[in-house]
Design an enzyme around this catalytic site. Structure first.
Site, PDB file in Angstrom:
ATOM      1  N   TYR A 125       3.192  37.828  -4.191  1.00 54.98           N
ATOM      2  CA  TYR A 125       2.241  37.028  -4.986  1.00 54.98           C
ATOM      3  C   TYR A 125       2.648  37.065  -6.462  1.00 54.98           C
ATOM      4  O   TYR A 125       2.696  36.027  -7.138  1.00 54.98           O
ATOM      5  CB  TYR A 125       0.827  37.586  -4.801  1.00 54.98           C
ATOM      6  CG  TYR A 125      -0.231  36.916  -5.660  1.00 54.98           C
ATOM      7  CD1 TYR A 125      -0.685  35.635  -5.355  1.00 54.98           C
ATOM      8  CD2 TYR A 125      -0.764  37.572  -6.774  1.00 54.98           C
ATOM      9  CE1 TYR A 125      -1.657  35.022  -6.150  1.00 54.98           C
ATOM     10  CE2 TYR A 125      -1.729  36.971  -7.568  1.00 54.98           C
ATOM     11  CZ  TYR A 125      -2.173  35.690  -7.248  1.00 54.98           C
ATOM     12  OH  TYR A 125      -3.123  35.084  -8.030  1.00 54.98           O
ATOM     13  N   LYS A 129       3.810  33.991  -9.273  1.00 51.67           N
ATOM     14  CA  LYS A 129       3.233  33.761 -10.599  1.00 51.67           C
ATOM     15  C   LYS A 129       4.291  33.948 -11.702  1.00 51.67           C
ATOM     16  O   LYS A 129       4.234  33.298 -12.746  1.00 51.67           O
ATOM     17  CB  LYS A 129       2.021  34.673 -10.816  1.00 51.67           C
ATOM     18  CG  LYS A 129       0.870  34.375  -9.846  1.00 51.67           C
ATOM     19  CD  LYS A 129       0.444  32.906  -9.889  1.00 51.67           C
ATOM     20  CE  LYS A 129      -0.787  32.624  -9.053  1.00 51.67           C
ATOM     21  NZ  LYS A 129      -1.211  31.213  -9.119  1.00 51.67           N
TER      22      LYS A 129
END
Ligand code: NAP
Length: 253
Positions: free
Chosen positions: A159, A163
């Site tokens: 994750y 980002k």
């Protein structure tokens, strides 16, 4: 309401719930007409549209899976036809696949990349020509504190990587889009409860984090909406390639 976005047309992806919903409503409150993108949450998106109409704004809900080229193209075409312009694009739609890296199926990481990264790229790709034609645009991407600093006890590596990619894209695009009158910035929140972070923010996590957070409190979706309004407004015209951190001081500088 101070009308900072009066007359502007904004697209907010994933605007039926969480940060997207708060951003869409805050934009409406500031005078913008808003396209409420959703994928699964049709009912929630319809409610956001109703709330925006109550504020006197033009608003429509458009279904699109941001990871699908054909969906995004159709969505942007529909906005161009119905509104004739796109002033603000908020790439908010995202998912978090959490789990130890070696135990998480590769397909789950793939899907997350396709929504968080490819989705941001597709929406931007199709919205940019319209912005360039008008020589005006505000692109705002949603990153996460995890791109800069690890929290919790593992399970967020992939994750965080999505980002990190969003932040790199933000800087690269800022360079490329600046000469066209378009700013590109990101918001990188942390410590805010939504459907996404609910499972992470356990009692034990909350206690530990509160002791560490310089501001000694968690934030709300309105703290993120505030950043989006600020970056979307006329006043922010000299800010580009920046990452704002509504994270209570967890990430600084
Ligand atoms: N919550 C946090 O602590 C936190 C912190 C930092 C960054 N973020 C980022 O902020 C953004 C919003 O997060 P949130 O906390 O508001 O999450 P959330 O409450 O789980 O909402 C996720 C949103 O993304 C939309 N979405 C998911 N997959 C989609 C797809 N394929 N196409 C279109 N829309 C899709 C969902 O729409 P449907 O329901 O219609 O599918 C929903 O509106 C995300 O990019 C997230 O990574 C969150």
């Amino acid at each position: 309401m101070s009308g900072r976005l009066q007359g502007r047309v904004a697209i907010v992806t994933g605007a039926g719930r969480g940060f997207g919903r708060a951003i869409a409503l805050a934009f409406g409150d500031e005078g913008a007409d808003v396209v409420v993108n959703y994928h699964a949450s049709a009912g929630a998106a319809a409610e956001v549209v109703q709330a925006l109409e109550k504020l006197g704004r033009r608003a429509i809900a458009l279904k699109a899976d941001v990871a699908r080229d054909d969906d995004v193209k159709s969505m942007i075409d529909a906005v161009r036809r119905q509104f004739g312009r796109i002033d603000i694009l908020v790439n908010n739609a995202g998912i978090m696949t959490r789990g130890l890296f070696h135990e998480t199926p590769v397909e789950a990481h793939d899907r997350m990349f396709s929504i968080n990264v490819t989705g941001t790229m597709l929406c931007t790709h199709y919205a940019l020509p319209t912005m360039m034609d008008r020589r005006y645009g505000r692109i705002i991407n949603l990153s996460s504190q995890l791109a800069q600093r690890s929290v919790g006890r593992g399970g967020f590596a992939a994750y965080a990587a999505t980002k990190g990619a969003v932040e790199a894209l933000t800087r690269g695009l800022a360079e490329e889009c600046g000469p066209h009158g378009i700013t590109v910035n990101a918001i990188s929140p942390g410590g805010i409860e939504t459907d996404m972070s609910k499972a992470v923010m356990t009692e034990e996590y909350r206690e530990r984090r509160l002791r560490e957070l310089p501001l000694r409190r968690f934030g709300s979706v309105d703290d993120v909406a505030y950043c989006a309004v600020a970056l979307a407004s006329e006043d922010a015209g000299y800010l580009t390639g920046q990452i704002l951190h509504p994270s209570g001081g967890w990430v600084m500088g």
